[in-house]
Scaffold this motif. Structure first.
Motif, PDB file in Angstrom:
ATOM      1  N   ALA A 154       0.811  -1.215   0.000  1.00 10.99           N
ATOM      2  CA  ALA A 154       0.000   0.000   0.000  1.00 10.99           C
ATOM      3  C   ALA A 154       0.846   1.267   0.000  1.00 10.99           C
ATOM      4  O   ALA A 154       0.321   2.364  -0.166  1.00 10.99           O
ATOM      5  CB  ALA A 154      -0.931   0.006   1.213  1.00 10.99           C
ATOM      6  N   LEU A 155       2.169   1.117   0.194  1.00 14.25           N
ATOM      7  CA  LEU A 155       3.039   2.283   0.311  1.00 14.25           C
ATOM      8  C   LEU A 155       4.089   2.313  -0.793  1.00 14.25           C
ATOM      9  O   LEU A 155       4.595   1.282  -1.222  1.00 14.25           O
ATOM     10  CB  LEU A 155       3.751   2.273   1.669  1.00 14.25           C
ATOM     11  N   SER A 156       4.402   3.522  -1.221  1.00 13.63           N
ATOM     12  CA  SER A 156       5.513   3.753  -2.146  1.00 13.63           C
ATOM     13  C   SER A 156       6.651   4.356  -1.343  1.00 13.63           C
ATOM     14  O   SER A 156       6.499   5.417  -0.730  1.00 13.63           O
ATOM     15  CB  SER A 156       5.084   4.713  -3.264  1.00 13.63           C
ATOM     16  N   VAL A 157       7.803   3.674  -1.312  1.00 12.64           N
ATOM     17  CA  VAL A 157       8.932   4.080  -0.480  1.00 12.64           C
ATOM     18  C   VAL A 157      10.114   4.457  -1.359  1.00 12.64           C
ATOM     19  O   VAL A 157      10.601   3.637  -2.140  1.00 12.64           O
ATOM     20  CB  VAL A 157       9.340   2.961   0.493  1.00 12.64           C
ATOM     21  N   ALA A 158      10.579   5.699  -1.233  1.00 12.84           N
ATOM     22  CA  ALA A 158      11.745   6.168  -1.987  1.00 12.84           C
ATOM     23  C   ALA A 158      12.885   6.435  -1.013  1.00 12.84           C
ATOM     24  O   ALA A 158      12.786   7.323  -0.152  1.00 12.84           O
ATOM     25  CB  ALA A 158      11.403   7.434  -2.766  1.00 12.84           C
ATOM     26  N   HIS A 159      13.964   5.673  -1.114  1.00 14.48           N
ATOM     27  CA  HIS A 159      15.118   5.857  -0.239  1.00 14.48           C
ATOM     28  C   HIS A 159      15.885   7.102  -0.679  1.00 14.48           C
ATOM     29  O   HIS A 159      16.239   7.249  -1.853  1.00 14.48           O
ATOM     30  CB  HIS A 159      16.026   4.633  -0.305  1.00 14.48           C
ATOM     31  N   LEU A 160      16.150   8.005   0.272  1.00  9.79           N
ATOM     32  CA  LEU A 160      16.824   9.263  -0.053  1.00  9.79           C
ATOM     33  C   LEU A 160      18.285   9.284   0.377  1.00  9.79           C
ATOM     34  O   LEU A 160      19.149   9.731  -0.368  1.00  9.79           O
ATOM     35  CB  LEU A 160      16.075  10.436   0.594  1.00  9.79           C
ATOM     36  N   LEU A 161      18.579   8.816   1.595  1.00 11.77           N
ATOM     37  CA  LEU A 161      19.967   8.817   2.065  1.00 11.77           C
ATOM     38  C   LEU A 161      20.085   7.979   3.329  1.00 11.77           C
ATOM     39  O   LEU A 161      19.080   7.554   3.901  1.00 11.77           O
ATOM     40  CB  LEU A 161      20.471  10.247   2.323  1.00 11.77           C
ATOM     41  N   ASP A 162      21.326   7.735   3.749  1.00 13.28           N
ATOM     42  CA  ASP A 162      21.606   7.028   4.999  1.00 13.28           C
ATOM     43  C   ASP A 162      22.412   7.950   5.909  1.00 13.28           C
ATOM     44  O   ASP A 162      23.417   8.532   5.488  1.00 13.28           O
ATOM     45  CB  ASP A 162      22.389   5.741   4.737  1.00 13.28           C
ATOM     46  N   GLU A 163      21.979   8.060   7.147  1.00 11.41           N
ATOM     47  CA  GLU A 163      22.617   8.935   8.134  1.00 11.41           C
ATOM     48  C   GLU A 163      23.309   8.088   9.199  1.00 11.41           C
ATOM     49  O   GLU A 163      22.675   7.219   9.802  1.00 11.41           O
ATOM     50  CB  GLU A 163      21.550   9.827   8.776  1.00 11.41           C
ATOM     51  N   PRO A 164      24.612   8.278   9.440  1.00 13.47           N
ATOM     52  CA  PRO A 164      25.331   7.443  10.407  1.00 13.47           C
ATOM     53  C   PRO A 164      24.854   7.665  11.840  1.00 13.47           C
ATOM     54  O   PRO A 164      24.355   8.736  12.191  1.00 13.47           O
ATOM     55  CB  PRO A 164      26.791   7.884  10.233  1.00 13.47           C
ATOM     56  N   MET A 165      25.046   6.632  12.664  1.00 15.78           N
ATOM     57  CA  MET A 165      24.653   6.692  14.066  1.00 15.78           C
ATOM     58  C   MET A 165      25.869   6.978  14.947  1.00 15.78           C
ATOM     59  O   MET A 165      27.014   6.658  14.574  1.00 15.78           O
ATOM     60  CB  MET A 165      24.024   5.369  14.495  1.00 15.78           C
ATOM     61  N   PHE A 166      25.606   7.549  16.126  1.00 20.70           N
ATOM     62  CA  PHE A 166      26.655   7.869  17.097  1.00 20.70           C
ATOM     63  C   PHE A 166      26.238   7.352  18.466  1.00 20.70           C
ATOM     64  O   PHE A 166      25.060   7.097  18.731  1.00 20.70           O
ATOM     65  CB  PHE A 166      26.877   9.381  17.175  1.00 20.70           C
ATOM     66  N   LEU A 167      27.212   7.209  19.340  1.00 19.61           N
ATOM     67  CA  LEU A 167      26.926   6.919  20.735  1.00 19.61           C
ATOM     68  C   LEU A 167      26.727   8.255  21.440  1.00 19.61           C
ATOM     69  O   LEU A 167      27.621   9.099  21.448  1.00 19.61           O
ATOM     70  CB  LEU A 167      28.073   6.148  21.383  1.00 19.61           C
ATOM     71  N   ARG A 265      20.758   5.303   9.928  1.00 23.23           N
ATOM     72  CA  ARG A 265      19.326   5.556   9.790  1.00 23.23           C
ATOM     73  C   ARG A 265      19.031   5.999   8.362  1.00 23.23           C
ATOM     74  O   ARG A 265      19.670   6.917   7.846  1.00 23.23           O
ATOM     75  CB  ARG A 265      18.881   6.645  10.770  1.00 23.23           C
ATOM     76  N   ASN A 266      18.080   5.322   7.706  1.00 17.87           N
ATOM     77  CA  ASN A 266      17.739   5.754   6.358  1.00 17.87           C
ATOM     78  C   ASN A 266      16.654   6.829   6.391  1.00 17.87           C
ATOM     79  O   ASN A 266      15.816   6.848   7.283  1.00 17.87           O
ATOM     80  CB  ASN A 266      17.307   4.563   5.486  1.00 17.87           C
ATOM     81  N   TRP A 267      16.744   7.715   5.452  1.00 15.92           N
ATOM     82  CA  TRP A 267      15.689   8.692   5.216  1.00 15.92           C
ATOM     83  C   TRP A 267      14.885   8.179   4.033  1.00 15.92           C
ATOM     84  O   TRP A 267      15.402   8.082   2.915  1.00 15.92           O
ATOM     85  CB  TRP A 267      16.265  10.056   4.863  1.00 15.92           C
ATOM     86  N   ALA A 292      17.175  16.632   0.503  1.00 17.38           N
ATOM     87  CA  ALA A 292      17.917  15.474   1.010  1.00 17.38           C
ATOM     88  C   ALA A 292      19.193  15.242   0.214  1.00 17.38           C
ATOM     89  O   ALA A 292      20.245  14.912   0.772  1.00 17.38           O
ATOM     90  CB  ALA A 292      17.032  14.230   0.969  1.00 17.38           C
ATOM     91  N   ALA A 293      19.116  15.428  -1.102  1.00 12.34           N
ATOM     92  CA  ALA A 293      20.305  15.236  -1.944  1.00 12.34           C
ATOM     93  C   ALA A 293      21.388  16.242  -1.584  1.00 12.34           C
ATOM     94  O   ALA A 293      22.578  15.902  -1.538  1.00 12.34           O
ATOM     95  CB  ALA A 293      19.919  15.366  -3.413  1.00 12.34           C
ATOM     96  N   GLU A 294      20.996  17.476  -1.299  1.00 16.60           N
ATOM     97  CA  GLU A 294      21.968  18.495  -0.904  1.00 16.60           C
ATOM     98  C   GLU A 294      22.584  18.170   0.454  1.00 16.60           C
ATOM     99  O   GLU A 294      23.792  18.351   0.663  1.00 16.60           O
ATOM    100  CB  GLU A 294      21.287  19.864  -0.872  1.00 16.60           C
ATOM    101  N   LEU A 295      21.776  17.694   1.378  1.00 16.11           N
ATOM    102  CA  LEU A 295      22.292  17.315   2.693  1.00 16.11           C
ATOM    103  C   LEU A 295      23.260  16.146   2.581  1.00 16.11           C
ATOM    104  O   LEU A 295      24.282  16.094   3.267  1.00 16.11           O
ATOM    105  CB  LEU A 295      21.134  16.951   3.625  1.00 16.11           C
ATOM    106  N   ALA A 296      22.944  15.186   1.713  1.00 13.67           N
ATOM    107  CA  ALA A 296      23.823  14.035   1.517  1.00 13.67           C
ATOM    108  C   ALA A 296      25.175  14.475   0.960  1.00 13.67           C
ATOM    109  O   ALA A 296      26.219  13.930   1.329  1.00 13.67           O
ATOM    110  CB  ALA A 296      23.165  13.025   0.582  1.00 13.67           C
ATOM    111  N   GLU A 297      25.152  15.462   0.084  1.00 16.56           N
ATOM    112  CA  GLU A 297      26.389  15.938  -0.537  1.00 16.56           C
ATOM    113  C   GLU A 297      27.268  16.695   0.441  1.00 16.56           C
ATOM    114  O   GLU A 297      28.497  16.607   0.411  1.00 16.56           O
ATOM    115  CB  GLU A 297      26.049  16.824  -1.732  1.00 16.56           C
ATOM    116  N   THR A 298      26.640  17.439   1.362  1.00 20.28           N
ATOM    117  CA  THR A 298      27.405  18.260   2.307  1.00 20.28           C
ATOM    118  C   THR A 298      27.661  17.556   3.638  1.00 20.28           C
ATOM    119  O   THR A 298      28.361  18.085   4.490  1.00 20.28           O
ATOM    120  CB  THR A 298      26.660  19.577   2.584  1.00 20.28           C
ATOM    121  N   HIS A 299      27.071  16.363   3.817  1.00 23.37           N
ATOM    122  CA  HIS A 299      27.264  15.597   5.070  1.00 23.37           C
ATOM    123  C   HIS A 299      26.923  16.455   6.296  1.00 23.37           C
ATOM    124  O   HIS A 299      27.678  16.502   7.255  1.00 23.37           O
ATOM    125  CB  HIS A 299      28.698  15.069   5.179  1.00 23.37           C
ATOM    126  N   ARG A 300      25.752  17.051   6.282  1.00 20.86           N
ATOM    127  CA  ARG A 300      25.357  17.939   7.366  1.00 20.86           C
ATOM    128  C   ARG A 300      25.162  17.222   8.708  1.00 20.86           C
ATOM    129  O   ARG A 300      25.056  17.874   9.750  1.00 20.86           O
ATOM    130  CB  ARG A 300      24.033  18.638   6.993  1.00 20.86           C
TER     131      ARG A 300
END
Length: 306
Positions: A154-167, A265-267, A292-300
């Motif tokens: 029932a859902l359309s899912v588009a993966h945009l980016l992956d964000e690393p996790m921290f402690l 974490r995926n967006w 999201a593409a701009e954030l992925a490029e700049t590693h915000r």
């Protein structure tokens, strides 16, 4: 069930009065009563209880209201999309963002929608993944941006980016650039969401794959409460830097990089499947994907870049 009966029922439920609903709909009161009786006869259930003060929903009535409101909203939006197929995108678009993403995406999304889509009526809300997913499925949310770890036809899912996790630890620990491996990570007392949370499921899956056993203390299904507990020195958590950026800047929390493959974490941008690639929703989805593409490029989401 026809649309008119549902509209009259929803108005009556919202106003708690047949008289007020009739005035709102600009029709005679008997016309509303007839539609309500017709709906009850068709469904074979009593939807409203008449009282001196007005009307009160029964159990079946509350269930119908919860289903009917997003359904009529979707029909209204579809009508607008068809009528304005080649016109400038317009109409309401409801977007839900997972916690911490709002501060990264929200301001830029509003700026761009105002500038590029002046006829679009944007609304934003924040919530955990399960809340957003349910909102998309129910039709209350047009676009959800969250960590999607399962698939539904029932859902359309588009993966945009992956964000690393921290402690994430208390501010008194101080920031440490030395990565924490899986063996060391398992020695920290952790505060994480419950097992049904998508982010927690991802962490549990990675631990099984890597052969680690985390020391998870109390499950806490509130991002705000987790941050307060960690800040008070009652444990640590695993999260993205964007989740704690403000607290780290104030010295309330600290971050350490993790050296555990797969902890990210995926967006994902999620909407109902089958929606045509036109109209206001599609236009706003394009803007979100661009941000999201701009954030992925700049590693915000790295501490040094925020």
């Amino acid at each position: 069930m026809d649309i008119k009966s549902l509209r009259y029922f929803i108005a009556t439920a919202q106003f708690g009065s047949i008289t007020k609903a009739a005035a709102h709909l600009h029709v005679a009161q008997p016309a509303v009563s007839r539609q309500l009786r017709k709906l009850e006869d068709e469904l074979g259930a009593k939807l409203l209880t008449r009282t001196v003060q007005g009307v009160v929903l029964t159990g079946p009535g509350e269930h119908l209201l919860a289903r009917a409101e997003p359904l009529l909203q979707m029909l209204s939006q579809t009508r607008a999309e068809v009528r304005n197929w080649d016109a400038e995108p317009s109409g309401p678009v409801a977007v839900a963002l997972m916690p911490s993403v709002g501060s990264l995406v929200g301001p830029e999304l509003i700026r761009r929608v105002r500038a590029e889509l002046p006829q679009v009526e944007l609304s934003l809300t924040e919530g955990l993944s399960a809340f957003i997913r349910e909102g998309v499925l129910a039709g209350r949310v047009d676009l959800g941006l969250y960590h999607a770890d399962d698939e539904s036809p029932a859902l359309s899912v588009a993966h945009l980016l992956d964000e690393p996790m921290f402690l994430i630890g208390p501010g008194s620990d101080g920031d440490d650039a030395n990565p924490v491996g899986i063996r060391k990570l398992c020695s920290f007392p952790l505060l994480l969401p419950g097992p049904e949370n998508p982010l927690r499921r991802m962490i549990d899956r990675v631990m099984v794959e890597q052969g680690g056993a985390l020391d998870i203390r109390e499950p806490v299904d509130s991002t705000h409460v987790i941050k307060r507990l960690v800040g008070a020195g009652l444990g640590y958590t695993i999260q993205c830097y964007s989740f704690v950026h403000d607290e780290v800047q104030r010295g309330e929390l600290s971050v350490r990089p993790l050296k555990v493959p797969g902890l990210s974490r995926n967006w994902s941008l999620v909407e109902l499947a089958g929606r045509p690639e036109v109209g206001a929703v599609s236009a706003v989805a394009g803007i979100i994907a661009g941000i999201a593409a701009e954030l992925a490029e700049t590693h915000r989401w790295h501490p040094a870049n925020m």
